[in-house]
Motif scaffolding. Structure first.
Motif, PDB file in Angstrom:
ATOM      1  N   LEU A  50       0.834  -1.201   0.000  1.00 19.03           N
ATOM      2  CA  LEU A  50       0.000   0.000   0.000  1.00 19.03           C
ATOM      3  C   LEU A  50       0.868   1.250   0.000  1.00 19.03           C
ATOM      4  O   LEU A  50       1.891   1.302   0.678  1.00 19.03           O
ATOM      5  N   TYR A  51       0.422   2.248  -0.745  1.00 17.63           N
ATOM      6  CA  TYR A  51       1.139   3.514  -0.800  1.00 17.63           C
ATOM      7  C   TYR A  51       0.202   4.655  -0.461  1.00 17.63           C
ATOM      8  O   TYR A  51      -0.955   4.671  -0.893  1.00 17.63           O
ATOM      9  N   LYS A  52       0.720   5.627   0.291  1.00 20.20           N
ATOM     10  CA  LYS A  52      -0.048   6.832   0.597  1.00 20.20           C
ATOM     11  C   LYS A  52      -0.020   7.740  -0.629  1.00 20.20           C
ATOM     12  O   LYS A  52       0.809   7.587  -1.528  1.00 20.20           O
ATOM     13  N   ALA A  53      -0.926   8.715  -0.629  1.00 18.50           N
ATOM     14  CA  ALA A  53      -1.051   9.604  -1.787  1.00 18.50           C
ATOM     15  C   ALA A  53       0.250  10.344  -2.076  1.00 18.50           C
ATOM     16  O   ALA A  53       0.670  10.452  -3.232  1.00 18.50           O
ATOM     17  N   ARG A  64      -0.801  16.365  -6.671  1.00 16.70           N
ATOM     18  CA  ARG A  64      -1.918  15.796  -5.912  1.00 16.70           C
ATOM     19  C   ARG A  64      -3.216  15.929  -6.721  1.00 16.70           C
ATOM     20  O   ARG A  64      -4.059  15.043  -6.708  1.00 16.70           O
ATOM     21  N   GLN A  65      -3.351  17.046  -7.439  1.00 17.42           N
ATOM     22  CA  GLN A  65      -4.543  17.267  -8.265  1.00 17.42           C
ATOM     23  C   GLN A  65      -4.650  16.208  -9.358  1.00 17.42           C
ATOM     24  O   GLN A  65      -5.742  15.707  -9.639  1.00 17.42           O
ATOM     25  N   THR A  66      -3.535  15.879  -9.979  1.00 19.60           N
ATOM     26  CA  THR A  66      -3.538  14.854 -11.019  1.00 19.60           C
ATOM     27  C   THR A  66      -3.953  13.514 -10.438  1.00 19.60           C
ATOM     28  O   THR A  66      -4.748  12.783 -11.044  1.00 19.60           O
ATOM     29  N   LEU A  67      -3.444  13.195  -9.248  1.00 20.61           N
ATOM     30  CA  LEU A  67      -3.800  11.937  -8.599  1.00 20.61           C
ATOM     31  C   LEU A  67      -5.306  11.879  -8.333  1.00 20.61           C
ATOM     32  O   LEU A  67      -5.960  10.861  -8.594  1.00 20.61           O
ATOM     33  N   HIS A  68      -5.876  12.975  -7.852  1.00 15.16           N
ATOM     34  CA  HIS A  68      -7.322  13.011  -7.603  1.00 15.16           C
ATOM     35  C   HIS A  68      -8.118  12.911  -8.910  1.00 15.16           C
ATOM     36  O   HIS A  68      -9.165  12.262  -8.958  1.00 15.16           O
ATOM     37  N   GLN A  69      -7.599  13.530  -9.955  1.00 19.10           N
ATOM     38  CA  GLN A  69      -8.259  13.452 -11.259  1.00 19.10           C
ATOM     39  C   GLN A  69      -8.225  12.011 -11.780  1.00 19.10           C
ATOM     40  O   GLN A  69      -9.221  11.517 -12.317  1.00 19.10           O
ATOM     41  N   TRP A  70      -7.109  11.337 -11.604  1.00 18.75           N
ATOM     42  CA  TRP A  70      -7.003   9.943 -12.032  1.00 18.75           C
ATOM     43  C   TRP A  70      -7.956   9.064 -11.238  1.00 18.75           C
ATOM     44  O   TRP A  70      -8.505   8.105 -11.773  1.00 18.75           O
ATOM     45  N   ALA A  71      -8.166   9.385  -9.973  1.00 17.22           N
ATOM     46  CA  ALA A  71      -9.117   8.620  -9.163  1.00 17.22           C
ATOM     47  C   ALA A  71     -10.536   8.834  -9.697  1.00 17.22           C
ATOM     48  O   ALA A  71     -11.324   7.889  -9.792  1.00 17.22           O
ATOM     49  N   PRO A  78      -8.486   4.494  -5.476  1.00 10.92           N
ATOM     50  CA  PRO A  78      -8.072   4.713  -4.091  1.00 10.92           C
ATOM     51  C   PRO A  78      -8.824   3.766  -3.154  1.00 10.92           C
ATOM     52  O   PRO A  78      -9.984   3.430  -3.392  1.00 10.92           O
ATOM     53  N   TYR A  79      -8.147   3.317  -2.103  1.00 11.76           N
ATOM     54  CA  TYR A  79      -8.765   2.466  -1.093  1.00 11.76           C
ATOM     55  C   TYR A  79      -8.725   3.208   0.231  1.00 11.76           C
ATOM     56  O   TYR A  79      -7.660   3.613   0.671  1.00 11.76           O
ATOM     57  N   LYS A  80      -9.889   3.362   0.823  1.00 14.84           N
ATOM     58  CA  LYS A  80      -9.973   4.095   2.074  1.00 14.84           C
ATOM     59  C   LYS A  80      -9.966   3.102   3.233  1.00 14.84           C
ATOM     60  O   LYS A  80     -10.774   2.176   3.285  1.00 14.84           O
ATOM     61  N   ILE A  81      -9.050   3.301   4.159  1.00 20.63           N
ATOM     62  CA  ILE A  81      -8.966   2.496   5.375  1.00 20.63           C
ATOM     63  C   ILE A  81      -9.072   3.474   6.529  1.00 20.63           C
ATOM     64  O   ILE A  81      -8.182   4.305   6.720  1.00 20.63           O
ATOM     65  N   LYS A  82     -10.181   3.365   7.244  1.00 21.13           N
ATOM     66  CA  LYS A  82     -10.553   4.349   8.273  1.00 21.13           C
ATOM     67  C   LYS A  82     -10.581   5.723   7.605  1.00 21.13           C
ATOM     68  O   LYS A  82     -11.346   5.932   6.683  1.00 21.13           O
ATOM     69  N   VAL A  85      -6.367   7.297   2.880  1.00 23.32           N
ATOM     70  CA  VAL A  85      -6.518   6.798   1.510  1.00 23.32           C
ATOM     71  C   VAL A  85      -5.196   6.181   1.064  1.00 23.32           C
ATOM     72  O   VAL A  85      -4.129   6.775   1.239  1.00 23.32           O
ATOM     73  N   PHE A  86      -5.287   4.981   0.490  1.00 22.22           N
ATOM     74  CA  PHE A  86      -4.114   4.263   0.020  1.00 22.22           C
ATOM     75  C   PHE A  86      -4.327   3.808  -1.418  1.00 22.22           C
ATOM     76  O   PHE A  86      -5.457   3.750  -1.896  1.00 22.22           O
ATOM     77  N   TYR A  87      -3.217   3.469  -2.070  1.00 26.06           N
ATOM     78  CA  TYR A  87      -3.253   2.944  -3.430  1.00 26.06           C
ATOM     79  C   TYR A  87      -2.472   1.637  -3.437  1.00 26.06           C
ATOM     80  O   TYR A  87      -1.416   1.523  -2.808  1.00 26.06           O
ATOM     81  N   LEU A  88      -2.972   0.641  -4.145  1.00 24.19           N
ATOM     82  CA  LEU A  88      -2.336  -0.666  -4.200  1.00 24.19           C
ATOM     83  C   LEU A  88      -1.149  -0.661  -5.165  1.00 24.19           C
ATOM     84  O   LEU A  88      -1.211  -0.054  -6.241  1.00 24.19           O
ATOM     85  N   TRP A  89      -0.099  -1.387  -4.782  1.00 19.97           N
ATOM     86  CA  TRP A  89       1.066  -1.504  -5.652  1.00 19.97           C
ATOM     87  C   TRP A  89       0.690  -2.178  -6.967  1.00 19.97           C
ATOM     88  O   TRP A  89       1.181  -1.781  -8.028  1.00 19.97           O
ATOM     89  N   ALA A  90      -0.173  -3.153  -6.919  1.00 15.11           N
ATOM     90  CA  ALA A  90      -0.569  -3.855  -8.148  1.00 15.11           C
ATOM     91  C   ALA A  90      -1.190  -2.879  -9.144  1.00 15.11           C
ATOM     92  O   ALA A  90      -0.916  -2.945 -10.352  1.00 15.11           O
ATOM     93  N   ASP A  91      -2.023  -1.942  -8.662  1.00 12.42           N
ATOM     94  CA  ASP A  91      -2.628  -0.938  -9.544  1.00 12.42           C
ATOM     95  C   ASP A  91      -1.564   0.009 -10.104  1.00 12.42           C
ATOM     96  O   ASP A  91      -1.609   0.388 -11.277  1.00 12.42           O
TER      97      ASP A  91
END
Length: 100
Positions: A50-53, A64-71, A78-82, A85-91
């Motif tokens: 898992l990677y943080k934003a 950060r804006q590009t990352l949100h746009q890609w989401a 993005p995967y929200k845990i509590k 927000v995290f992103y999977l390495w596989a993705d």
């Protein structure tokens, strides 16, 4: 105006001074690049799952804006845990390999 008559307040010839300035700039830029390298290893794991934003942004060199746009565009999920927000390495790996 004749530049040869202008007094220089440095103990170096102009060409030697410029070369020293270039050396200093190269060494400083090299140190900054080494300091900016991010380590993405987790002890005991072959690959961090898992990677943080901010880690994703640094790795892909995007804002950060590009990352949100890609989401939004579902390029990266993005995967929200509590409350985080995290992103999977596989993705991320799929995205990187599809860009090459």
């Amino acid at each position: 105006m004749n530049s040869q008559n202008t007094p220089v307040l440095f103990p170096y010839e102009p060409d030697e001074l410029w070369e020293k300035i270039r050396e200093i700039l190269r060494s400083e830029l090299g140190r900054q690049q080494q300091a900016q390298q991010v380590e993405y290893a987790t002890p005991g794991l072959v690959q961090k799952p898992l990677y943080k934003a901010h880690e994703v942004c640094a790795m892909l060199q995007i804002s950060r804006q590009t990352l949100h746009q890609w989401a939004k565009e579902e390029i990266l999920k993005p995967y929200k845990i509590k409350s985080r927000v995290f992103y999977l390495w596989a993705d991320l790996e799929k995205l990187i390999t599809s860009q090459q």
